[in-house]
Design a protein around this motif. Structure first.
Motif, PDB file in Angstrom:
ATOM      1  N   ASP A 123      10.773  76.966  35.717  1.00  0.00           N
ATOM      2  CA  ASP A 123      10.133  75.825  36.370  1.00  0.00           C
ATOM      3  C   ASP A 123      10.505  76.414  37.486  1.00  0.00           C
ATOM      4  OD1 ASP A 123       7.807  74.355  34.652  1.00  0.00           O
ATOM      5  OD2 ASP A 123      10.027  74.046  33.782  1.00  0.00           O
ATOM      6  N   ILE A 124       9.757  77.390  38.493  1.00  0.00           N
ATOM      7  CA  ILE A 124      10.019  77.476  39.855  1.00  0.00           C
ATOM      8  C   ILE A 124       9.340  76.307  41.092  1.00  0.00           C
ATOM      9  CG2 ILE A 124      10.663  79.101  41.697  1.00  0.00           C
ATOM     10  CD1 ILE A 124       9.863  81.033  39.500  1.00  0.00           C
ATOM     11  N   ILE A 125      10.172  75.170  41.287  1.00  0.00           N
ATOM     12  CA  ILE A 125      10.128  74.650  42.162  1.00  0.00           C
ATOM     13  C   ILE A 125       9.789  74.605  44.078  1.00  0.00           C
ATOM     14  CG2 ILE A 125       9.320  72.287  42.611  1.00  0.00           C
ATOM     15  CD1 ILE A 125      10.529  71.463  39.527  1.00  0.00           C
ATOM     16  N   CYS A 126       9.128  74.484  44.280  1.00  0.00           N
ATOM     17  CA  CYS A 126       9.663  74.586  46.386  1.00  0.00           C
ATOM     18  C   CYS A 126      10.101  73.360  46.952  1.00  0.00           C
ATOM     19  CB  CYS A 126       8.200  74.857  46.618  1.00  0.00           C
ATOM     20  SG  CYS A 126       8.510  75.615  48.415  1.00  0.00           S
ATOM     21  N   LEU A 127      11.341  72.883  47.540  1.00  0.00           N
ATOM     22  CA  LEU A 127      11.054  71.576  47.610  1.00  0.00           C
ATOM     23  C   LEU A 127      10.469  71.260  49.046  1.00  0.00           C
ATOM     24  CD1 LEU A 127      14.901  70.955  46.243  1.00  0.00           C
ATOM     25  CD2 LEU A 127      12.259  70.538  45.283  1.00  0.00           C
ATOM     26  N   ASP A 128      10.933  73.105  49.945  1.00  0.00           N
ATOM     27  CA  ASP A 128      10.379  73.043  51.060  1.00  0.00           C
ATOM     28  C   ASP A 128       9.777  73.968  51.944  1.00  0.00           C
ATOM     29  OD1 ASP A 128      10.148  72.630  53.752  1.00  0.00           O
ATOM     30  OD2 ASP A 128      12.774  72.282  54.334  1.00  0.00           O
ATOM     31  N   TYR A 129       9.055  74.368  51.949  1.00  0.00           N
ATOM     32  CA  TYR A 129       7.459  75.388  52.022  1.00  0.00           C
ATOM     33  C   TYR A 129       7.385  75.775  53.864  1.00  0.00           C
ATOM     34  CZ  TYR A 129       3.846  78.044  52.506  1.00  0.00           C
ATOM     35  OH  TYR A 129       2.926  79.541  51.860  1.00  0.00           O
ATOM     36  N   ASP A 130       8.122  76.782  53.876  1.00  0.00           N
ATOM     37  CA  ASP A 130       7.989  77.542  55.355  1.00  0.00           C
ATOM     38  C   ASP A 130       7.375  78.962  55.071  1.00  0.00           C
ATOM     39  OD1 ASP A 130       7.552  77.415  57.668  1.00  0.00           O
ATOM     40  OD2 ASP A 130       9.975  78.205  58.253  1.00  0.00           O
TER      41      ASP A 130
END
Length: 237
Positions: free
Chosen positions: A99-106
């Protein structure tokens, strides 16, 4: 090793993009058509928490595309031989849920996700499992844990294309929005090409693509060195 409840995990920060990958291992029966293989199930999540561009609810187009990209990288690079995940032929195998979860997207989610997956898989420790011949039941020995055999180290390098003349490596979300196209090149430690991902956009000449591949090979060495350094630093003395 940032998630203590997972069998392996990694936190990757790339500019302002932060991604965490947790690997959970479960036991299951192997596929009927290939009884000597296990499974790897990747999933990329882009929750509304990480950016205003994502909405709550089922996974959007970008998350689905990223999950498919990671699945292709696993398949094409042979990062892990699925045969290595088999415990007893036709009876028992490991399933690795990544499971790859993005915490902060830029921006540049594909590079960050690939790094996180590789680092998390290198961090995985699986307990020794045997199948009792008499009862047919599996016996798990939690005291004896073994790392996964990582066959290849795929590393992704993304470029934003501006009118087929200018290439920007590791684009931010703003650069991606302004770009006329993007391309992601995945190479392994031998400099071999595992995957080229180019979802539409402006075309690339052969020479420009070759330039991208050369840069990706150079960047691979830096990323691999960094991952090895971190893994060495967290190993128990």
């Amino acid at each position: 090793g940032s998630i203590t409840t997972a069998d392996g995990s990694a936190l990757v920060k790339l500019g302002n993009t932060t991604v965490i990958c947790g690997v959970r291992a479960e036991l299951a029966a192997p596929p009927v058509d290939s009884p000597n293989k296990g499974y790897i199930v990747p999933n990329v999540e882009l929750p509304s928490l990480c950016s205003t561009r994502f909405r709550p609810g089922p996974p959007g187009e970008e998350a689905q595309a990223a999950s498919q990209f990671i699945a292709d990288v696993i398949e094409n690079s042979q990062i892990i031989e699925k045969e290595d995940l088999c415990i007893a032929n036709g009876k028992l195998a490991w399933v690795l849920y990544c499971d790859i979860i993005c915490l902060d997207y830029d921006g540049n989610i594909l590079d960050a996700s690939t790094f996180a997956l590789l680092a998390a898989l290198k961090n995985v420790q699986l307990p020794a499992v045997t199948v009792n011949e008499e009862t047919g039941l599996s016996e798990v020995n939690l005291k004896q844990k073994n790392p996964l055999i990582i066959r290849k180290h795929p590393v992704a390098t993304s470029f934003a294309i501006f009118d087929d003349t200018l290439l920007i490596v590791d684009p931010t979300a703003e650069e991606e929005d302004l770009a006329t196209g993007t391309v992601t090149v995945v190479t392994d430690e031998e400099g071999r090409l595992c995957s080229v991902h180019k979802p539409g956009g402006s075309p690339l000449t052969g020479a420009k693509l070759q330039d991208c591949i050369t840069r990706a090979v150079t960047r691979h060495k830096e990323v691999k060195k960094l991952i090895d350094k971190v893994i060495k630093s967290i190993q128990p003395k």
